[in-house]
Design an enzyme around this catalytic site. Sequence first.
Site, PDB file in Angstrom:
ATOM      1  N   ALA A 267      44.131   5.424  33.910  1.00 38.41           N
ATOM      2  CA  ALA A 267      43.481   5.530  33.152  1.00 38.41           C
ATOM      3  C   ALA A 267      43.277   6.941  32.535  1.00 38.41           C
ATOM      4  O   ALA A 267      42.317   7.028  31.821  1.00 38.41           O
ATOM      5  CB  ALA A 267      42.178   5.120  34.090  1.00 38.41           C
ATOM      6  N   GLY A 268      44.108   7.789  32.931  1.00 38.54           N
ATOM      7  CA  GLY A 268      44.220   9.078  32.279  1.00 38.54           C
ATOM      8  C   GLY A 268      42.896   9.749  32.415  1.00 38.54           C
ATOM      9  O   GLY A 268      42.199  10.416  32.060  1.00 38.54           O
ATOM     10  N   LEU A 269      42.594   9.723  33.892  1.00 36.31           N
ATOM     11  CA  LEU A 269      40.833  10.385  34.473  1.00 36.31           C
ATOM     12  C   LEU A 269      41.514  11.377  34.781  1.00 36.31           C
ATOM     13  O   LEU A 269      40.243  11.925  34.670  1.00 36.31           O
ATOM     14  CB  LEU A 269      40.456   9.500  35.416  1.00 36.31           C
ATOM     15  CG  LEU A 269      40.785   7.974  35.188  1.00 36.31           C
ATOM     16  CD1 LEU A 269      39.660   7.515  36.524  1.00 36.31           C
ATOM     17  CD2 LEU A 269      39.267   7.742  34.349  1.00 36.31           C
TER      18      LEU A 269
ATOM     19  N   ASN B 149      46.357  16.994  34.694  1.00 40.83           N
ATOM     20  CA  ASN B 149      47.526  16.560  35.567  1.00 40.83           C
ATOM     21  C   ASN B 149      48.065  15.705  34.486  1.00 40.83           C
ATOM     22  O   ASN B 149      47.881  14.836  33.603  1.00 40.83           O
ATOM     23  CB  ASN B 149      46.446  15.520  36.692  1.00 40.83           C
ATOM     24  CG  ASN B 149      47.525  14.758  37.447  1.00 40.83           C
ATOM     25  OD1 ASN B 149      48.603  14.867  36.583  1.00 40.83           O
ATOM     26  ND2 ASN B 149      46.535  13.826  38.276  1.00 40.83           N
TER      27      ASN B 149
ATOM     28  N   ALA C  52      50.338  14.691  34.199  1.00 43.83           N
ATOM     29  CA  ALA C  52      50.843  13.233  34.810  1.00 43.83           C
ATOM     30  C   ALA C  52      49.966  11.853  34.587  1.00 43.83           C
ATOM     31  O   ALA C  52      50.653  11.616  33.456  1.00 43.83           O
ATOM     32  CB  ALA C  52      52.211  12.597  36.156  1.00 43.83           C
TER      33      ALA C  52
ATOM     34  N   HIS D  64      36.241  10.572  39.254  1.00 43.15           N
ATOM     35  CA  HIS D  64      35.900   8.713  40.036  1.00 43.15           C
ATOM     36  C   HIS D  64      36.852   9.261  40.839  1.00 43.15           C
ATOM     37  O   HIS D  64      36.733   8.861  42.215  1.00 43.15           O
ATOM     38  CB  HIS D  64      37.696   8.503  39.168  1.00 43.15           C
ATOM     39  CG  HIS D  64      38.924   9.307  38.698  1.00 43.15           C
ATOM     40  ND1 HIS D  64      38.943  10.506  38.179  1.00 43.15           N
ATOM     41  CD2 HIS D  64      39.709   9.126  39.850  1.00 43.15           C
ATOM     42  CE1 HIS D  64      39.923  11.037  38.179  1.00 43.15           C
ATOM     43  NE2 HIS D  64      40.635  10.541  39.213  1.00 43.15           N
TER      44      HIS D  64
ATOM     45  N   GLU E 205      39.232  20.162  47.481  1.00 40.79           N
ATOM     46  CA  GLU E 205      39.731  19.375  46.780  1.00 40.79           C
ATOM     47  C   GLU E 205      40.475  19.081  48.162  1.00 40.79           C
ATOM     48  O   GLU E 205      41.884  18.591  48.033  1.00 40.79           O
ATOM     49  CB  GLU E 205      40.773  19.671  45.701  1.00 40.79           C
ATOM     50  CG  GLU E 205      40.307  19.789  44.951  1.00 40.79           C
ATOM     51  CD  GLU E 205      39.679  18.870  44.232  1.00 40.79           C
ATOM     52  OE1 GLU E 205      40.995  17.756  44.197  1.00 40.79           O
ATOM     53  OE2 GLU E 205      38.649  18.602  42.844  1.00 40.79           O
TER      54      GLU E 205
ATOM     55  N   HIS F 248      46.873  21.579  41.199  1.00 39.59           N
ATOM     56  CA  HIS F 248      46.164  21.641  43.062  1.00 39.59           C
ATOM     57  C   HIS F 248      47.693  22.527  43.406  1.00 39.59           C
ATOM     58  O   HIS F 248      48.236  22.697  42.910  1.00 39.59           O
ATOM     59  CB  HIS F 248      46.444  20.626  43.715  1.00 39.59           C
ATOM     60  CG  HIS F 248      45.642  19.535  44.143  1.00 39.59           C
ATOM     61  ND1 HIS F 248      45.822  18.081  43.772  1.00 39.59           N
ATOM     62  CD2 HIS F 248      44.267  19.381  43.653  1.00 39.59           C
ATOM     63  CE1 HIS F 248      44.505  17.523  43.061  1.00 39.59           C
ATOM     64  NE2 HIS F 248      43.899  18.026  43.639  1.00 39.59           N
TER      65      HIS F 248
ATOM     66  N   ASN G 188      50.752   9.219  37.783  1.00 39.15           N
ATOM     67  CA  ASN G 188      49.210   9.626  37.988  1.00 39.15           C
ATOM     68  C   ASN G 188      49.098  11.037  38.699  1.00 39.15           C
ATOM     69  O   ASN G 188      48.163  11.334  38.910  1.00 39.15           O
ATOM     70  CB  ASN G 188      48.791   8.465  39.202  1.00 39.15           C
ATOM     71  CG  ASN G 188      48.171   7.496  37.962  1.00 39.15           C
ATOM     72  OD1 ASN G 188      46.747   7.628  36.627  1.00 39.15           O
ATOM     73  ND2 ASN G 188      47.299   6.597  38.289  1.00 39.15           N
TER      74      ASN G 188
ATOM     75  N   CYS H  87      51.087  14.479  47.915  1.00 38.48           N
ATOM     76  CA  CYS H  87      49.871  13.816  48.069  1.00 38.48           C
ATOM     77  C   CYS H  87      49.751  12.777  48.798  1.00 38.48           C
ATOM     78  O   CYS H  87      48.862  12.135  48.643  1.00 38.48           O
ATOM     79  CB  CYS H  87      50.306  14.104  46.190  1.00 38.48           C
ATOM     80  SG  CYS H  87      49.877  14.754  45.526  1.00 38.48           S
TER      81      CYS H  87
HETATM   82  O1  SUG Z   1      43.142  13.803  40.998  1.00 35.90           O
HETATM   83  N1  SUG Z   1      45.098  11.583  40.044  1.00 35.90           N
HETATM   84  C1  SUG Z   1      44.842  12.542  40.925  1.00 35.90           C
HETATM   85  C2  SUG Z   1      46.764  13.164  41.758  1.00 35.90           C
HETATM   86  C3  SUG Z   1      46.201  13.843  43.134  1.00 35.90           C
HETATM   87  C4  SUG Z   1      47.674  14.483  43.323  1.00 35.90           C
HETATM   88  N2  SUG Z   1      47.425  14.919  44.696  1.00 35.90           N
HETATM   89  C5  SUG Z   1      47.818  16.168  44.841  1.00 35.90           C
HETATM   90  N3  SUG Z   1      48.262  17.178  44.897  1.00 35.90           N
HETATM   91  N4  SUG Z   1      47.362  16.844  46.414  1.00 35.90           N
HETATM   92  C6  SUG Z   1      44.124  14.028  40.655  1.00 35.90           C
HETATM   93  O2  SUG Z   1      44.517  14.454  39.725  1.00 35.90           O
HETATM   94  C7  SUG Z   1      44.442  10.451  38.055  1.00 35.90           C
HETATM   95  C8  SUG Z   1      44.496   8.611  37.618  1.00 35.90           C
HETATM   96  C9  SUG Z   1      44.457   8.096  36.422  1.00 35.90           C
HETATM   97  O3  SUG Z   1      44.389   9.128  35.867  1.00 35.90           O
HETATM   98  O4  SUG Z   1      44.114   6.908  36.069  1.00 35.90           O
HETATM   99  C10 SUG Z   1      43.866  11.058  39.614  1.00 35.90           C
HETATM  100  O5  SUG Z   1      43.048  10.562  39.807  1.00 35.90           O
END
Ligand code: SUG
Length: 450
Positions: free
Chosen positions: A19-21, A25, A27, A136, A173, A248, A361, A367
């Site tokens: 969902a690109g939330l 990040n 990815a 989220h 986090e 992170h 994601n 992770c």
């Molecule tokens: O919080 N991605 C998570 C990835 C968490 C990775 N965790 C560590 N690095 N320890 C975040 O950014 C993406 C959900 C979305 O876009 O649908 C997401 O929440």
Amino acid sequence: MKTLEVAFNGLVGPTHNYAGLSHGNVASETHASQISRPRQAALQGLEKLRLLFERGVPCGILPPQERPSIGFLRQLGFTGSDVDVLSAAAKQPRLLAAASSASCMWTANAATVSPSADTDDGRVHFTPANLASKLHRTLEPDATARALRRVFHCESHFAHHAPLPGGVHLGDEGAANHTRLCSAPGARGLELFTFGRRAFGGGAEPTRYPARQTLEASEAIARRHGLAATRTFFLQQSPDAIDAGVFHNDVIAVGHEDLLLLHERAYVEHAAALEDLRRAFDGELCVVEARESELPLAHAVGSYLFNSELLRTSAGSRLLLAPQECAEDEPTARFIERLLAWPGTPVDEVHYVDLRESMQNGGGPACLRLRVSMTVPQYQSVLRECLYDLEAHDKLTAWIECHYREQLSGSDLADPALLDESRRALDELTGILALGSDFYEFQRVHRGRS
Ligand code: SUG
């Protein structure tokens, strides 16, 4: 004292989607709106567990949370039956996406854990992360706290704190920004907390992407956990690195026992920080640093090398469990060759895993796991059904194959059948993992009605 480091992996939930939330990040933003494969995602996670189990690495499982979270949507004023709530929320797709994210799979963000060798009362301390910086993810902390209390239920061994209050001022986090180094398993360690900014300003900050963790949050956790000030370090993430997608610390550094593997652009005042750590460490700390000239940060963020897991196998070797993307990226692959030939052989072998569904994601191998170091009596008190073995593997594989969809798109999140399927799956899971039939909110609401 004999100690086991157990990797508690998050099971990928049935609503895994893109969902690109997560602004910042790379990815997550890149794969926004693509079709996800929940079944494959969950099976990829289980395959990783099997590989570790076969190498004698003890592993555990943490359950997915209830998604879509109808309770969250009701808090936002959506009313009527659960299906009414879902269809009304579908008109606000960003809210529905937040309510539906399977992001609790990344258990490195579930909590910060301090083993009993480091704490003043000799118990293992847990602080569930408040994850205040992304809508989220703010849905996770209370359910995470509940899960941790069920799995690590023995109060004489485990101390559970509440998630930190204070919203983004005390944004936390979890273990993704916490590294523990020690000279041997069971020895007292150094605990390194990494933060991106100060709660009340002052000091450097990223300009493009948000810094999720504050110094004040990390300090509060260290106080709660009863850590010795002389063995606790607070390092600031380099703002440039955050702006390059290091949301992170575990995207740029990974530590295990006496080894710290990191990129030279990880911290503000990097060299001085490493010198302090070396001085405080009992024995010789092995620091393996990737230079920008050999491994440009953009490649490290793309391949997720530093999100590899470092693990001790039962044969005593140290394994680097890396995402397969590391083998496909030339500078990363070359750096891994160099690492394997490093003087003193801090890493004996590398194994690549396919975690593509989670990786898209922004969630690599590290992770997906929360490390909990425990003495044997502590380990023996853990809820047994949440420890991984091949019998659990077979049960969970059958469970995934029975309940998970092959594919999901954004519009599927509004499908009432998905809500129903997810609840049925999770209800059955509470039986497999012995979590009790009141574990999920929908189970409690249902019981209240009947
Ligand atoms: O919080 N991605 C998570 C990835 C968490 C990775 N965790 C560590 N690095 N320890 C975040 O950014 C993406 C959900 C979305 O876009 O649908 C997401 O929440």
